[in-house]
Motif scaffolding. Structure first.
Motif, PDB file in Angstrom:
ATOM      1  N   GLU A 341       0.810  -1.226   0.000  1.00  0.00           N
ATOM      2  CA  GLU A 341       0.000   0.000   0.000  1.00  0.00           C
ATOM      3  C   GLU A 341       0.844   1.277   0.000  1.00  0.00           C
ATOM      4  O   GLU A 341       0.342   2.361   0.296  1.00  0.00           O
ATOM      5  N   GLU A 342       2.126   1.166  -0.335  1.00  0.00           N
ATOM      6  CA  GLU A 342       3.020   2.341  -0.353  1.00  0.00           C
ATOM      7  C   GLU A 342       2.414   3.469  -1.185  1.00  0.00           C
ATOM      8  O   GLU A 342       1.909   3.256  -2.285  1.00  0.00           O
ATOM      9  N   LEU A 343       2.499   4.683  -0.640  1.00  0.00           N
ATOM     10  CA  LEU A 343       1.895   5.849  -1.284  1.00  0.00           C
ATOM     11  C   LEU A 343       2.915   6.978  -1.324  1.00  0.00           C
ATOM     12  O   LEU A 343       3.518   7.317  -0.303  1.00  0.00           O
ATOM     13  N   THR A 344       3.127   7.554  -2.509  1.00  0.00           N
ATOM     14  CA  THR A 344       4.107   8.631  -2.685  1.00  0.00           C
ATOM     15  C   THR A 344       3.415   9.886  -3.196  1.00  0.00           C
ATOM     16  O   THR A 344       2.684   9.835  -4.185  1.00  0.00           O
ATOM     17  N   TYR A 345       3.645  11.007  -2.507  1.00  0.00           N
ATOM     18  CA  TYR A 345       3.041  12.262  -2.942  1.00  0.00           C
ATOM     19  C   TYR A 345       3.842  13.442  -2.394  1.00  0.00           C
ATOM     20  O   TYR A 345       4.608  13.310  -1.436  1.00  0.00           O
ATOM     21  N   LYS A 370      -2.545  13.242  -1.185  1.00  0.00           N
ATOM     22  CA  LYS A 370      -2.634  11.834  -0.790  1.00  0.00           C
ATOM     23  C   LYS A 370      -3.750  11.139  -1.570  1.00  0.00           C
ATOM     24  O   LYS A 370      -3.577  10.011  -2.056  1.00  0.00           O
ATOM     25  N   ALA A 373      -2.574  10.719  -5.137  1.00  0.00           N
ATOM     26  CA  ALA A 373      -1.591   9.634  -5.249  1.00  0.00           C
ATOM     27  C   ALA A 373      -2.254   8.257  -5.169  1.00  0.00           C
ATOM     28  O   ALA A 373      -1.881   7.330  -5.884  1.00  0.00           O
ATOM     29  N   LEU A 374      -3.251   8.145  -4.289  1.00  0.00           N
ATOM     30  CA  LEU A 374      -3.981   6.878  -4.142  1.00  0.00           C
ATOM     31  C   LEU A 374      -4.702   6.527  -5.435  1.00  0.00           C
ATOM     32  O   LEU A 374      -4.631   5.382  -5.911  1.00  0.00           O
ATOM     33  N   ARG A 377      -2.149   5.401  -7.984  1.00  0.00           N
ATOM     34  CA  ARG A 377      -1.608   4.072  -7.700  1.00  0.00           C
ATOM     35  C   ARG A 377      -2.616   2.965  -7.986  1.00  0.00           C
ATOM     36  O   ARG A 377      -2.269   1.907  -8.523  1.00  0.00           O
ATOM     37  N   ASN A 391      -8.873   2.803   2.102  1.00  0.00           N
ATOM     38  CA  ASN A 391      -7.466   2.855   1.707  1.00  0.00           C
ATOM     39  C   ASN A 391      -6.660   3.916   2.451  1.00  0.00           C
ATOM     40  O   ASN A 391      -5.432   3.791   2.557  1.00  0.00           O
ATOM     41  N   LEU A 392      -7.333   4.954   2.948  1.00  0.00           N
ATOM     42  CA  LEU A 392      -6.607   6.002   3.670  1.00  0.00           C
ATOM     43  C   LEU A 392      -6.834   5.930   5.176  1.00  0.00           C
ATOM     44  O   LEU A 392      -6.452   6.853   5.904  1.00  0.00           O
TER      45      LEU A 392
END
Length: 433
Positions: A341-345, A370, A373-374, A377, A391-392
């Motif tokens: 579930e890695e998230l980059t923003y 965020k 980015a979700l 992804r 997811n968040l």
């Protein structure tokens, strides 16, 4: 000074070397030419410990080397486009004094899709075009026979080949042939990007990296332990794990008390040891029987690295799962590092109009980025408030409020509905603008 191994046929190596030296004087270039592809293995194994980066003349030597080395992170090859095919056809036509109606061409298998468009255009120009695709292990004699037999049977007027030795053999046999090699601009662009990659690698290696770790509710743990020495034993066990991690990172460990620890290292080492950090965090959590949060910060100075690490730790603590969070020097935040579930923003922006809308809707830049980015992804064309909540890790009610605010300030649109799996009202679907 970085040492760059340049691998390819001698003609290619000389061209690359000449341009590389014109563009960069602060690197050491080691020319490693071969006559036959069978020599590549010996070159790679002999020089692997002597060079920092590899630059290959094309996809053929690159593919062979990639199988021999544990990682392709420091490997780059000159990427040929259809331009090299057009150039080859023009040179061959010029040498013949006429446009060719019949020709043969060989093409490396993994390049077939990239250059396929060029071949399709050639088929419109050349009446009879014979194409042979091959892999890195092919015997050059097989390519020679392919071109030579077609020419001998008068099915072709010339040949285009990827192999310089095949080109030479064809010419010696009287076959009009041309060696397709990358154009000067293709070499220039690849080398330029390659040098940027090397400098970025150096930049990352020298950047300061700070890892901050906190055992959550450490005060409560102290209260639960009945005997005074039990807390000391626990601290010793935790410190042993942290010293092991510190050894992996080649860093320095500082205790801040109450279950808080800081390790100073470099960005390059930390990025390579992320899995090791994750494993030690899990061990710390098991040993202390509580959650452990971790934040990592990068920066050009110790001050900014620590500041980013503090922010990252705070972000990690806010999450129920307490996964590792990283904040880079450019403001990029990475949550749940190394996880599925890695998230980059990026949690900041200079767009004034965009900021005005967010402020008007009482939405933080971090929250919007965020969500963005979700969606990226997950590859969603649309999303529901339930999607965001799950997811968040937020309540669906809070997700509904955020989406309503986004729609209010014209940053999201209601685009339709989907039927629920059970009985009930249709679920609204939204899309960011």
């Amino acid at each position: 000074m970085f040492r760059i191994g340049i691998v390819g046929p001698s003609l290619s190596v000389n061209r690359i070397l000449e341009m590389a030296k014109e563009m960069e004087q602060e690197m050491e270039f080691i020319p490693l030419a071969y006559n036959e592809t069978s020599e590549i293995k010996e070159i790679i194994l002999s020089y692997d410990q002597r060079v920092d980066f590899w630059l290959f003349s094309g996809n053929i030597p690159y593919t062979i080397a990639k199988k021999l080395l544990p990682s392709d992170e420091n490997l780059v090859y000159i990427f040929s486009t259809e331009s090299s095919i057009y150039k080859g056809l023009m040179e061959l036509s010029y040498s013949q004094g006429k446009l060719l109606n019949q020709a043969s061409i060989d093409m490396f298998q993994s390049n077939h899709n990239a250059e396929g468009e060029g071949v399709e255009h050639l088929k419109m120009t050349i009446k009879d075009l014979y194409v042979k695709t091959f892999d890195a292990e092919i015997d050059p004699n097989e390519l020679f026979r392919f071109h030579y037999d077609l020419w001998k049977q008068q099915k072709t007027e010339g040949a285009l080949t990827c192999y310089p030795t095949v080109n030479q053999a064809l010419q010696e046999a009287g076959v009009p042939a041309y060696w397709m090699s990358p154009t000067r601009i293709e070499i220039f662009q690849t080398i330029r990007i390659f040098f940027e990659k090397i400098k970025t690698s150096y930049y990352k290696e020298t950047q300061i990296g700070v890892v901050m770790i906190e055992v959550i509710d450490f005060d409560h743990i102290q209260e639960k332990l009945k005997k005074p020495y039990q807390i000391h034993y626990l601290e010793l066990r935790l410190k042993e794990l942290l010293i092991q991690l510190c050894e992996n990172l080649g860093g320095s460990l500082f205790e801040q008390g109450n279950g808080r620890y800081t390790i100073f290292s470099s960005r390059g080492v930390i990025e390579r040891e992320i899995q090791s950090i994750q494993e030690k965090i899990e061990s710390l959590s098991i040993e202390s029987n509580t959650a452990v949060a971790a934040g990592i910060g990068y920066g050009q100075t110790l001050y900014f690295s620590e500041m980013n690490a503090h922010r990252a730790l705070r972000q990690s603590k806010e999450k129920e799962a307490k996964k590792i969070t990283i904040i880079q020097d450019d403001g990029t935040m990475i949550e749940s590092v190394g996880q599925e579930e890695e998230l980059t923003y990026v949690y900041r922006t200079d767009d004034k109009e965009f900021l005005e809308k967010l402020n008007k809707g009482n939405i933080s830049v971090k929250t919007y980025k965020k969500i963005e980015a979700l969606i990226r992804r997950m590859g969603w064309n649309g999303f529901t408030t339930k999607d965001l909540a799950i997811n968040l890790q937020m309540s669906e009610r809070y997700a509904q409020k955020i989406v309503a605010d986004l729609c209010k300030v014209n940053l999201a649109d209601y685009i339709g509905e989907e039927s629920p799996h059970t009985r009930g009202r249709p679920i609204k679907v939204y899309k960011l603008k």
